[in-house]
Design a protein around this motif. Structure first.
Motif, mmCIF file in Angstrom:
data_model
loop_
_atom_site.group_PDB
_atom_site.id
_atom_site.type_symbol
_atom_site.label_atom_id
_atom_site.label_comp_id
_atom_site.label_asym_id
_atom_site.label_seq_id
_atom_site.Cartn_x
_atom_site.Cartn_y
_atom_site.Cartn_z
ATOM 1 N N UNK A 30 -18.920 -41.416 12.688
ATOM 2 C CA UNK A 30 -19.491 -42.694 12.263
ATOM 3 C C UNK A 30 -19.084 -42.999 10.824
ATOM 4 N N UNK A 31 -19.194 -44.292 10.480
ATOM 5 C CA UNK A 31 -18.948 -44.713 9.097
ATOM 6 C C UNK A 31 -19.989 -45.693 8.588
ATOM 7 N N UNK A 32 -20.714 -46.356 9.491
ATOM 8 C CA UNK A 32 -21.593 -47.440 9.073
ATOM 9 C C UNK A 32 -22.985 -47.381 9.669
ATOM 10 N N UNK A 69 -23.740 -33.961 29.458
ATOM 11 C CA UNK A 69 -23.294 -34.048 28.065
ATOM 12 C C UNK A 69 -24.470 -34.188 27.116
ATOM 13 N N UNK A 70 -24.307 -33.668 25.887
ATOM 14 C CA UNK A 70 -25.364 -33.749 24.884
ATOM 15 C C UNK A 70 -24.734 -33.972 23.518
ATOM 16 N N UNK A 71 -25.272 -34.947 22.769
ATOM 17 C CA UNK A 71 -24.802 -35.179 21.395
ATOM 18 C C UNK A 71 -25.329 -34.044 20.529
ATOM 19 N N UNK A 72 -24.438 -33.211 20.034
ATOM 20 C CA UNK A 72 -24.846 -32.031 19.256
ATOM 21 C C UNK A 72 -24.616 -32.197 17.761
ATOM 22 N N UNK A 73 -23.798 -33.179 17.371
ATOM 23 C CA UNK A 73 -23.511 -33.370 15.950
ATOM 24 C C UNK A 73 -23.015 -34.786 15.698
ATOM 25 N N UNK A 74 -23.386 -35.341 14.552
ATOM 26 C CA UNK A 74 -22.857 -36.620 14.084
ATOM 27 C C UNK A 74 -22.204 -36.375 12.729
ATOM 28 N N UNK A 75 -20.932 -36.776 12.610
ATOM 29 C CA UNK A 75 -20.185 -36.586 11.370
ATOM 30 C C UNK A 75 -19.877 -37.959 10.772
ATOM 31 N N UNK A 76 -20.259 -38.146 9.504
ATOM 32 C CA UNK A 76 -20.038 -39.422 8.824
ATOM 33 C C UNK A 76 -18.967 -39.279 7.754
ATOM 34 N N UNK A 77 -18.187 -40.359 7.581
ATOM 35 C CA UNK A 77 -17.171 -40.385 6.529
ATOM 36 C C UNK A 77 -17.724 -40.931 5.220
ATOM 37 N N UNK A 78 -19.007 -41.364 5.271
ATOM 38 C CA UNK A 78 -19.675 -41.877 4.072
ATOM 39 C C UNK A 78 -21.103 -41.346 4.030
ATOM 40 N N UNK A 79 -21.561 -40.866 2.872
ATOM 41 C CA UNK A 79 -22.918 -40.306 2.808
ATOM 42 C C UNK A 79 -24.019 -41.348 2.941
ATOM 43 N N UNK A 80 -23.687 -42.642 2.718
ATOM 44 C CA UNK A 80 -24.696 -43.690 2.798
ATOM 45 C C UNK A 80 -24.707 -44.391 4.159
ATOM 46 N N UNK A 115 -26.026 -44.653 10.056
ATOM 47 C CA UNK A 115 -25.928 -43.887 11.297
ATOM 48 C C UNK A 115 -26.479 -42.473 11.115
ATOM 49 N N UNK A 116 -26.358 -41.927 9.910
ATOM 50 C CA UNK A 116 -26.905 -40.591 9.646
ATOM 51 C C UNK A 116 -28.422 -40.582 9.827
ATOM 52 N N UNK A 117 -29.077 -41.645 9.385
ATOM 53 C CA UNK A 117 -30.531 -41.759 9.549
ATOM 54 C C UNK A 117 -30.892 -41.847 11.025
ATOM 55 N N UNK A 118 -30.110 -42.615 11.777
ATOM 56 C CA UNK A 118 -30.354 -42.710 13.230
ATOM 57 C C UNK A 118 -30.259 -41.333 13.881
ATOM 58 N N UNK A 119 -29.233 -40.570 13.491
ATOM 59 C CA UNK A 119 -29.046 -39.240 14.060
ATOM 60 C C UNK A 119 -30.205 -38.318 13.686
ATOM 61 N N UNK A 120 -30.580 -38.345 12.409
ATOM 62 C CA UNK A 120 -31.665 -37.475 11.940
ATOM 63 C C UNK A 120 -32.980 -37.830 12.623
ATOM 64 N N UNK A 121 -33.226 -39.118 12.834
ATOM 65 C CA UNK A 121 -34.446 -39.549 13.530
ATOM 66 C C UNK A 121 -34.479 -39.048 14.967
ATOM 67 N N UNK A 122 -33.287 -38.830 15.534
ATOM 68 C CA UNK A 122 -33.184 -38.340 16.914
ATOM 69 C C UNK A 122 -33.093 -36.815 16.969
ATOM 70 N N UNK A 179 -26.366 -33.282 11.505
ATOM 71 C CA UNK A 179 -25.410 -34.190 10.850
ATOM 72 C C UNK A 179 -24.562 -33.457 9.825
ATOM 73 N N UNK A 180 -23.389 -34.033 9.600
ATOM 74 C CA UNK A 180 -22.490 -33.543 8.551
ATOM 75 C C UNK A 180 -21.848 -34.746 7.885
ATOM 76 N N UNK A 181 -21.455 -34.601 6.621
ATOM 77 C CA UNK A 181 -20.728 -35.649 5.906
ATOM 78 C C UNK A 181 -19.407 -35.068 5.417
ATOM 79 N N UNK A 182 -18.324 -35.729 5.799
ATOM 80 C CA UNK A 182 -17.001 -35.396 5.272
ATOM 81 C C UNK A 182 -16.489 -36.675 4.620
#
Length: 209
Positions: free
Chosen positions: A8-10, A30-41, A44-51, A55-58
């Motif tokens: 994700x990026x946005x 299938x199961x979503x096991x990780x969300x990787x974002x190209x931006x720390x802000x 989508x990271x919040x959506x993942x954490x709420x679920x 998460x990871x940020x690169x």
């Protein structure tokens, strides 16, 4: 059960569609096991954490070029033991070394009916602006595998959306998301996880029901 890593990026509306589909039992095996974002802000990271999703940020700007960023991303995907990688509003250019390793195991959704309005420069509102400028009466979305060609991988699913005479790029974008993207991306992911997609030597994705 296949491990799905989402990039994700946005804002993460397509990620939310995947999360909702998984919760509803629409993504089988299938199961979503990780969300990787190209931006720390990225929201989508919040959506993942709420679920409750790891998460990871690169961060792209921490790397000098696409190759070094891609090497870091590839290492992360390998660490997460990804069976499937899904682009969900991932706006960062990735070197082909990632798509070569994950050949026919990376899925993207594009907001047009490929081969129309796709390729370099066709992203976000630009796609819908081009569709309206051309005066097409139908547009839609395409779920496809990712390869080294921008929007050039094997097509998995497509869904058409009618263009209305009073559409703006913003209203068309919203309707394409609601009526097409959020429907076909989870479906394509489920088909992959159920081992119902094969790709021919000619690069054609075939669905087995």
């Amino acid at each position: 059960m296949k491990k799905i890593v989402v990039l994700v990026s946005g804002g993460g509306t397509n990620l939310q569609a995947l999360i909702d589909a998984e919760r509803a039992g629409e993504i089988k095996n299938g199961k979503i096991t990780c969300v990787i974002a190209s931006r720390p802000d990225a929201y989508a990271l919040t959506r993942a954490q709420n679920a409750g999703i790891h998460t990871r940020v690169i961060e792209r700007k921490q790397f000098e070029n696409a190759k070094t960023f891609s090497e870091a991303l590839l290492a992360a995907l390998n660490e997460e033991q990804a069976d499937l990688v899904v682009y969900a509003g991932f706006m960062t250019i990735v070197d082909r070394l990632v798509s070569d390793v994950y050949k026919n195991r990376m899925i993207n959704v594009h907001p047009a009916l490929i081969p129309s309005f796709c390729g370099k420069g066709f992203y976000g509102l630009h796609v819908h602006e081009a569709a309206l400028k051309k005066g097409v009466k139908l547009t839609g979305a395409t779920a496809h595998f990712v390869n080294e060609v921008c929007d050039g991988g094997p097509i998995i699913l497509q869904k058409a959306v009618e263009v209305c005479s009073n559409d703006t790029p913003e209203t068309l974008q919203r309707r394409v998301m609601e009526e097409a993207e959020w429907k076909i991306l989870p479906k394509a992911v489920s088909l992959f996880c159920e081992d119902k997609i094969t790709v021919t030597d000619d690069g054609i994705a075939v669905i087995h029901q």
